[in-house]
Every structure is written in C-alpha cells, then in structure tokens.
Design an enzyme around this catalytic site. Structure first.
Site, PDB file in Angstrom:
ATOM      1  N   SER A  98      22.397   9.267 -11.788  1.00 39.41           N
ATOM      2  CA  SER A  98      21.327  10.005 -12.466  1.00 39.41           C
ATOM      3  C   SER A  98      20.944   9.299 -13.762  1.00 39.41           C
ATOM      4  O   SER A  98      21.796   8.957 -14.580  1.00 39.41           O
ATOM      5  CB  SER A  98      21.783  11.429 -12.788  1.00 39.41           C
ATOM      6  OG  SER A  98      22.132  12.113 -11.618  1.00 39.41           O
ATOM      7  N   ASP A 145      17.091  -0.268  -0.148  1.00 34.03           N
ATOM      8  CA  ASP A 145      17.802  -1.533  -0.305  1.00 34.03           C
ATOM      9  C   ASP A 145      19.080  -1.531   0.531  1.00 34.03           C
ATOM     10  O   ASP A 145      19.953  -0.671   0.344  1.00 34.03           O
ATOM     11  CB  ASP A 145      18.139  -1.759  -1.781  1.00 34.03           C
ATOM     12  CG  ASP A 145      18.536  -3.182  -2.072  1.00 34.03           C
ATOM     13  OD1 ASP A 145      19.618  -3.597  -1.622  1.00 34.03           O
ATOM     14  OD2 ASP A 145      17.773  -3.889  -2.746  1.00 34.03           O
ATOM     15  N   HIS A 186      18.719  14.847 -16.222  1.00 36.39           N
ATOM     16  CA  HIS A 186      18.985  16.261 -15.929  1.00 36.39           C
ATOM     17  C   HIS A 186      19.967  16.795 -16.960  1.00 36.39           C
ATOM     18  O   HIS A 186      20.628  16.045 -17.678  1.00 36.39           O
ATOM     19  CB  HIS A 186      19.536  16.453 -14.510  1.00 36.39           C
ATOM     20  CG  HIS A 186      20.882  15.812 -14.298  1.00 36.39           C
ATOM     21  ND1 HIS A 186      22.059  16.362 -14.776  1.00 36.39           N
ATOM     22  CD2 HIS A 186      21.244  14.674 -13.665  1.00 36.39           C
ATOM     23  CE1 HIS A 186      23.073  15.593 -14.454  1.00 36.39           C
ATOM     24  NE2 HIS A 186      22.606  14.551 -13.777  1.00 36.39           N
TER      25      HIS A 186
END
Length: 437
Positions: A384, A369, A242
């Site tokens: 990210s 998880d 991003h």
C-alpha cells in the site's frame, strides 16, 4: 377542450424531438466535449473537433495563456498548449457559428518525486487507547472497574484528574494514589469525536495487592508500508494511501506524533484466492528516523522528511495527472519485494473515476508484470502506497487488494493525497501557506 389536447400533443412531440436529439451522433459528439478543463502549465491537450469544418478560437488577450494549433494528418483535431497559468475561454465554431464553449484553467507547473521505498511506521496516539477489558480478582470477586465505569473499547483517555495523559506509564501513579486514598479517578475520554467524563474507582488485586482499573491500553502502534511521493519544495510526503487502524479496535488511530523509519523486506507471503499476501519486513538497524508523521487519514499518513529520499531508479521530479486525465490502459508501479531495492513493475489501469471531490478507491489496478506476480502473487499487504506512474506522470497509489483476486485492487488518486498533505495544487504557493493579496 380540443385546444388543450392539441397543446398536450404538441408538447409531447416537442419533448420526444428534444430527447431524440440526444441520440443523434453529432449532438452526442458535441456533448462529450468537456465544458471545463483543468491542465498544468506546459501540458498539451488534444481536442477532437468532431466536425471537418469546425474551428477553435480564443481571444487575443488569452493567447499568452493558450496556443491553439492543428494536429498533423488529423484535420478533425486541434492541440491546445498551456503556456502560463491563468483562465481562458475557447470557443468551437462551425461556419462561424459558436457551438461549444470551453473554460480552460491552467495551473502552475507542479511536480513530485515518486517513492516506492519500503518504510517502517511508528505512531504515538493522542492520549492512550482502550483496546480491551479484563477482570481483576478481588476479595469480593472478579470485576472490571473500567467496564463498570462505562469505558468502552476504542475510547481514548486524554486526561486523569485534569492532568494530560500521553503514555501508559503516566497512568500507574494516578491509579496507585486513587486506590490508597479511596477516591475515584476523573477520566476525560474521547469517543467518536465526542468528549466525555467518567468516574472510575480502582480495585485491589488480591494476588499482589496492586490497584488496577481492568483495562487493556495502548499508546503506540507500528507497521510497514510504502512511500508514495515527496514534494521537494515543501519537504512534505505522503505514504500508504489508506488509514492505519488499531489492530484490536479496528478504529483509526488518532495521531499525536510519529516517525517513519528505514525498513528492509525480508520475505514475501504470496497472496492466493481468498487470502491476501504480506510483505514481511524489519526496521533497519539503528532505526534512523527519516521523517515525522503529523496526520493519519483515510488517504494515508503524511508528514515531513528530514532529508530527501531517493529510490534509485526514478529520482527526478515528475508531473502529476488529475483524476479526469487518468485513462484506462498500461501503467507502472514502484515498490520493493526484496531488501531495500525499488523496482518498476507493469500494471494496467482497469478503470478510473474522474472524481470532482476527495474519495478513496478512485482507481482499479491489475498487476500484469510476470516477475511481480511470481514474487508476490499480486498486491500484498505492505505494498500500500506504491506510486502508480502513467505516461511519465504520477497518478496515484495502490491501496487495497481484492480478497478474491489478489492480482487486482484499488488505488487512490494522487490529488487527494496531496490535499491531505497540505499541498493545494490550485494555488501558486503550494507549501501550505496562504498567498498574500
């Protein structure tokens, strides 16, 4: 008149018949088979022929590109193996009648090395960024010369009096000379990709007799994120998934240059419902520069590495999946939650949009998880760019967290990040140079 009504009735009946065909299962089955298929050399596709008597055929000239075979214990499916790059046509027949044509494009084999490493990011802006106004106390009252001149938050000052500006330290001498000579500054600015010129007259601060322009400015930014991929053939990389925006203006930072640096995760602030968590990290001692940054876009940051990076658990180059190949179901991500150790964690692809054109948020990812959920609460800031792996192939990167559900978030498909890095997976030469013809 009766003939017109009869024709209208016949037309309505025919239209109804054609519409009803779409609800017949065999017709639906054939329509569901794609007409255009893109695969990489060495891959094998399974085509469900939908009919026990259906057969697949390709021309003799195309046999070097594709190999068609049967699937054991499944008489209604065929396998198509991509032998070499090129274009081929496959025809599905039933009782020797063609019922479906498929155009198959085979791309040359392509692989990238997945990341997962925590990185520090330092960006230097194009020009200097205006991040705010402030009042200057003068003998005639408080005033902000910059605001008075029409300079807005988010503007980028690129030139003063015809001279290029790259750093904040370069502005001071211009301001001093302008104040002493009682002449206005000619500022060249960029605003929303438009170039403007503004006249600004500095004023004298009565507290220390210095000349000031009444603007808060910035020429760099820093943060942390995660490496997504490294392309060994070109040395190019992609990270974050991003855009990096200025924390004050909330606008994307226009990059002049930058560096990525080794980074260590020191602690985790866990995410909760309504509040995203965060990786807390520091730049490594010595701040060794790992690579350059030449681009900051909505798909991440991109540049070249000085030398290959290793994650220690998945250092071999892996193939990629195009957006239409990604399926819902189990996958894995690579990321760091402590120190510099990259680990593999289980996730689930909740949905994937088979995008034909570049777009963000093509994936919805859910952390499953238990170890990662215990450590972070889900997706946190700084995660990210964590690469997503499915069936041994890189499919994309984690990009955003859902504020109301920190266990889930968005991801971006890998093909769009590769494109932003200057790697065209549809060309033989994928290093960003044109192929000679």
């Amino acid at each position: 008149m009766k003939r017109v009504k009869i024709r209208q009735l016949v037309g309505i009946l025919l239209l109804g018949f054609l519409i009803s065909l779409g609800f017949i299962k065999p017709i639906q089955d054939y329509l569901s088979i794609p007409t255009d298929i893109t695969v990489f050399q060495g891959e094998r596709l399974t085509i469900d022929q939908k009919h026990p008597k259906a057969t697949l055929h390709s021309s003799d000239q195309e046999e070097s590109i594709l190999s068609i075979g049967n699937i054991e214990n499944n008489p209604q499916s065929f396998s198509i193996e991509a032998n070499q790059d090129g274009n081929a046509e496959v025809t599905m027949q039933v009782s020797n009648l063609p019922v479906k044509k498929m155009n198959v494009k085979v791309l040359p084999e392509f692989k990238v090395i997945p990341g997962g490493q925590n990185i520090g990011v330092r960006l230097n802006t194009v020009g200097v960024l205006v991040v705010g106004h402030h009042l200057v106390g003068t003998s005639n009252g408080d005033v902000s010369p910059g605001e008075k001149a029409g300079i807005q938050v988010g503007d980028i000052i690129t030139e003063i009096n015809g001279k290029s500006i790259q750093k904040m330290s370069e502005i001071g001498p211009f301001v001093k000379r302008s104040g002493e000579s009682h002449q206005s500054l000619d500022l060249k600015i960029i605003r929303n990709k438009q170039t403007l010129h503004k006249k600004l007259t500095p004023v004298k601060d009565k507290s220390d007799s210095s000349f000031r322009i009444g603007l808060y400015i910035r020429d760099s930014a820093a943060g942390v994120g995660t490496m997504t991929f490294y392309h060994p053939d070109s040395g190019k990389y992609g990270a974050l998934g991003h855009v990096i925006s200025d924390m004050d203006t909330k606008k994307p930072i226009v990059v002049n240059d930058g560096q990525i640096i080794g980074s260590t995760v020191t602690s985790i602030e866990k995410g909760t419902h309504g509040r995203p968590g965060e990786k807390l990290a520091r730049f490594n001692d010595g701040e060794k520069i790992l690579g350059s940054i030449f681009k900051n876009t909505q798909y991440g940051i991109f540049g070249k590495l000085k030398e290959p990076m290793r994650n220690g658990i998945m250092d071999k180059a892996l193939p990629i999946k195009l957006s239409h190949e990604v399926k819902e179901g189990p996958a894995e991500i690579l990321t760091v939650v402590k120190g510099e150790e990259v680990k593999k964690y289980d996730v689930e692809i909740v949905s994937s949009v088979p995008q034909k054109f570049p777009a963000t948020k093509g994936l919805v990812v859910k952390i499953t998880d238990p170890d990662l959920l215990e450590a972070t609460g889900g997706i946190v800031q700084g995660m990210s760019g964590s690469p997503i792996i499915q069936d041994g192939k890189v499919i994309g990167a984690v990009t955003h967290v859902f504020v109301n559900d920190p266990t889930s978030g968005y991801g971006v498909h890998i093909e769009w990040m590769l494109s932003e890095a200057g790697i065209n997976i549809y060309e033989r030469n994928r290093n960003g140079d044109k192929v000679a013809s």
